[in-house]
Scaffold this motif. Sequence first.
Motif, PDB file in Angstrom:
ATOM      1  N   THR A  38     -51.730 -11.927  -9.316  1.00  0.00           N
ATOM      2  CA  THR A  38     -52.367 -10.913 -10.322  1.00  0.00           C
ATOM      3  C   THR A  38     -51.464 -11.056 -11.459  1.00  0.00           C
ATOM      4  O   THR A  38     -51.833 -10.919 -12.689  1.00  0.00           O
ATOM      5  N   LEU A  39     -50.282 -10.745 -11.246  1.00  0.00           N
ATOM      6  CA  LEU A  39     -49.132 -11.035 -12.384  1.00  0.00           C
ATOM      7  C   LEU A  39     -49.315 -12.163 -13.180  1.00  0.00           C
ATOM      8  O   LEU A  39     -49.160 -12.241 -14.485  1.00  0.00           O
ATOM      9  N   ALA A  40     -49.363 -13.361 -12.434  1.00  0.00           N
ATOM     10  CA  ALA A  40     -49.411 -14.755 -13.190  1.00  0.00           C
ATOM     11  C   ALA A  40     -50.728 -14.625 -14.102  1.00  0.00           C
ATOM     12  O   ALA A  40     -50.747 -15.143 -15.299  1.00  0.00           O
ATOM     13  N   ARG A  41     -51.690 -13.891 -13.762  1.00  0.00           N
ATOM     14  CA  ARG A  41     -53.111 -13.833 -14.670  1.00  0.00           C
ATOM     15  C   ARG A  41     -52.772 -12.996 -15.737  1.00  0.00           C
ATOM     16  O   ARG A  41     -53.391 -13.033 -16.883  1.00  0.00           O
ATOM     17  N   ARG A  42     -52.390 -11.770 -15.326  1.00  0.00           N
ATOM     18  CA  ARG A  42     -52.429 -10.360 -16.410  1.00  0.00           C
ATOM     19  C   ARG A  42     -50.884 -10.176 -17.163  1.00  0.00           C
ATOM     20  O   ARG A  42     -51.159  -9.439 -18.146  1.00  0.00           O
TER      21      ARG A  42
ATOM     22  N   ARG B 201     -48.722 -19.899 -13.675  1.00  0.00           N
ATOM     23  CA  ARG B 201     -49.812 -19.687 -14.387  1.00  0.00           C
ATOM     24  C   ARG B 201     -50.990 -20.794 -14.629  1.00  0.00           C
ATOM     25  O   ARG B 201     -52.165 -20.161 -14.843  1.00  0.00           O
ATOM     26  N   MET B 202     -50.612 -21.878 -14.286  1.00  0.00           N
ATOM     27  CA  MET B 202     -51.557 -22.818 -14.483  1.00  0.00           C
ATOM     28  C   MET B 202     -52.680 -22.800 -13.264  1.00  0.00           C
ATOM     29  O   MET B 202     -53.677 -23.423 -13.309  1.00  0.00           O
ATOM     30  N   TYR B 203     -52.092 -22.008 -12.040  1.00  0.00           N
ATOM     31  CA  TYR B 203     -53.098 -22.030 -11.027  1.00  0.00           C
ATOM     32  C   TYR B 203     -54.183 -20.875 -11.164  1.00  0.00           C
ATOM     33  O   TYR B 203     -55.152 -20.693 -10.482  1.00  0.00           O
ATOM     34  N   VAL B 204     -54.160 -20.072 -12.290  1.00  0.00           N
ATOM     35  CA  VAL B 204     -55.135 -19.067 -12.542  1.00  0.00           C
ATOM     36  C   VAL B 204     -55.709 -19.142 -13.835  1.00  0.00           C
ATOM     37  O   VAL B 204     -56.418 -18.171 -14.579  1.00  0.00           O
TER      38      VAL B 204
END
Length: 286
Positions: free
Chosen positions: A147-151, A215-218
Amino acid sequence: MATEGNVLLADGRVMTFAEFGAPEGHPVLYFHGTPSSRLEPLLIGDAEFSRLGLRIIAPDRPGMGRSSFQRHRSFSDWPIDVAALADALGIGKFSVLGNSGGGIYAVACAARIPERLHSVAIVSGAWRMDDPRTLAAMPFVNRLTWTLARRAPLLLSLWLRSVGTGVNGDLSQLKRHLPPADYEAFESPGRYEAFGYALRESLRQGTKGPAWDMRMYVHPLGIRLQDIQMSLHVFHGAKDVNVPIALIREALTSLPTALLTVYPRDAHLSTLCNHFDAIARTLVEG
């Protein structure tokens, strides 16, 4: 003991790699997890690679370990670096093994440089990690991470700093957080320490590289799956809470050449550690 080297890439970046196993063995490019580094093959060990006749070459991804950061990179950029590394080492055809977060990088190579590949193995491979159903099947810490990686990229960087110091503690403190199979795998002498070395090395240059990688995975993977015609050998544990098996089964519906082997009692780390002989056979036999 691993030997290390550097390759100067066409755009001026440096890629650092470590070699393990038999120098004249079957060449395998090992793609580490996220966050991790070229030291990750220490989880298996030099002696095992030599016994199995493998020459393991493990590069640091951009911005991780000692490799230069690469701006705006995507998964599809990685095969270019991989081919350059193989060329620099005088290797024509080779196998690739993607562990955990390295799995998509192995898929990218199958899509973009299949003519260079002898075989592809994906172990406990991560995929697109922000699907709500996937997140719902994960423990809280894993859900928070993606969630952090995405947002919240800045908070992700803070989280990564804390992870780098968190693996210094006593293994017993992790018992209630890990699936039993993973905890047992960590109990093997030196393995938990090797995991810590690899993780801390990934943060040698700070959090910028590992955070970009995560972040590339999201986001959209940017890989033309329809281009893949070679076999992909996928090994996964049914007890994996980092990458739930349901995610893998769904992802592989888009990859008709994938051959899935599921280990009912294994989890995320233990699949690699407990079944490396089978993985090695696949790499060599193709």
